[in-house]
Design a protein around this motif. Structure first.
Motif: not given
Length: 323
Positions: A173-176, A311-314
């Motif tokens: 995930a990429d949550i931004r 998302s946080r840890e990529r």
């Protein structure tokens, strides 16, 4: 006649719950906002996300059936506690996944069931809006547990994907934040990884030209559909699900099915948010199986939570389902 109490009369309660409940035969909306007292059979919780768990817990302990607006809770741990309590109290417990009852999703499910696309290789789902202005006073845009677009719109897209394809092997995930000055996530790209298939879930508040609602590719063909289901706009304008042509779409909004034989228009199958509450009514009365189950609500919460960590840890995280 089942008596229904609605806790929370903000946008969700006023727009998506009250007018739908009122048209379902066998349900009577008797109480709004009141948290205690009264002979209520079913409590519908449409309050800010962080309050879902404590209010639902209180209602289950009081022996009430409970429907919670999505997301179910803000954490998997909270969701697990509610599910266990619902079982112990033998009460119907469900989350309001009304987007299972939109015409384009119903149409797509039928196409997949009929095998029109063959084996699906790529499934892309968008929930795009164009709202460049911030709403700092709105709780959804504040940095709180369960706030932001992923827990809001993403909960619908994730539920739909799990209904269609089941539990994935992994998630990334990429949550931004895309809007300058925003305090909560307002965009996401989430990938569910299945053997030989990828499901791409995307949402943005800065999409003046939205992407396709569904873009599905398989070994026999592709299905592309643009445009949001008309029920939300109808509710906002004061319409109700008992009106004729409630979920009718103009023909120019129909999806396109492309196969080696060519491209043809696929009319959208009408549906209604009211079907969700009809099922809740029947499940309480014991005449039907619950459509949106606690186990499914747990799966969605697990996906929401895993995506935040990813998302946080990529990183790509395995989806481990407890036995």
């Amino acid at each position: 006649m089942l008596k229904v109490g609605l806790v929370g009369f903000g946008f969700a309660g006023k727009t998506f719950h009250a007018p739908v409940i009122r048209v379902v035969q066998g349900l009577r909306l008797t109480t709004i906002v009141q948290r205690s007292g009264g002979a209520i059979d079913l409590v519908v919780i449409a309050t800010p996300n962080a309050s879902h768990h404590p209010i639902a817990k209180q209602c289950l302990l009081a022996g009430r059936h409970v429907v919670i607006d999505k997301p179910f809770t803000t954490t998997v741990a909270e969701a697990e506690e509610l599910v266990q309590l619902g079982v112990a109290k033998r009460r119907v417990l469900s989350v309001y996944q009304n987007r299972r009852y939109v015409g384009d999703f119903v149409t797509l499910r039928q196409l997949l069931s009929d095998g029109a696309l063959g084996r699906v290789t790529t499934f892309e789902s968008h929930f795009d809006r164009f709202r460049p202005e911030l709403r700092p006073s709105a709780w959804r845009e504040q940095p709180q547990p369960g706030s932001g677009i992923w827990f809001d719109l993403g909960a619908h897209l994730l539920d739909q994907a799990l209904v269609l394809f089941g539990i994935p092997e992994a998630i990334s995930a990429d949550i931004r934040i895309e809007r300058e000055g925003a305090a909560a996530a307002d965009a996401f790209d989430v990938t569910l990884r299945y053997p030989h298939m990828r499901t791409l879930l995307r949402g943005s508040m800065l999409a003046a030209a939205p992407g396709p609602t569904f873009a599905v590719h398989g070994t026999k063909g592709s299905f592309i559909k643009y445009g949001l289901d008309p029920q939300e706009a109808a509710l906002k304008s004061g319409g109700t699900p008992d009106e004729s042509n409630w979920d009718a779409e103009p023909s120019e909004m129909y999806g396109k099915l492309t196969t080696p034989e060519g491209t043809r228009t696929t009319p959208t199958t009408p549906s209604s948010f009211a079907h969700y509450y009809e099922n809740i009514r029947d499940a309480i009365l014991g005449t039907a199986q619950l459509a949106v189950t606690p186990a499914q609500a747990l799966d969605v919460m697990r996906g929401l939570e895993l995506a935040v960590i990813s998302s946080r840890e990529r990183s790509v995280l395995p989806w481990i389902r407890p036995t």
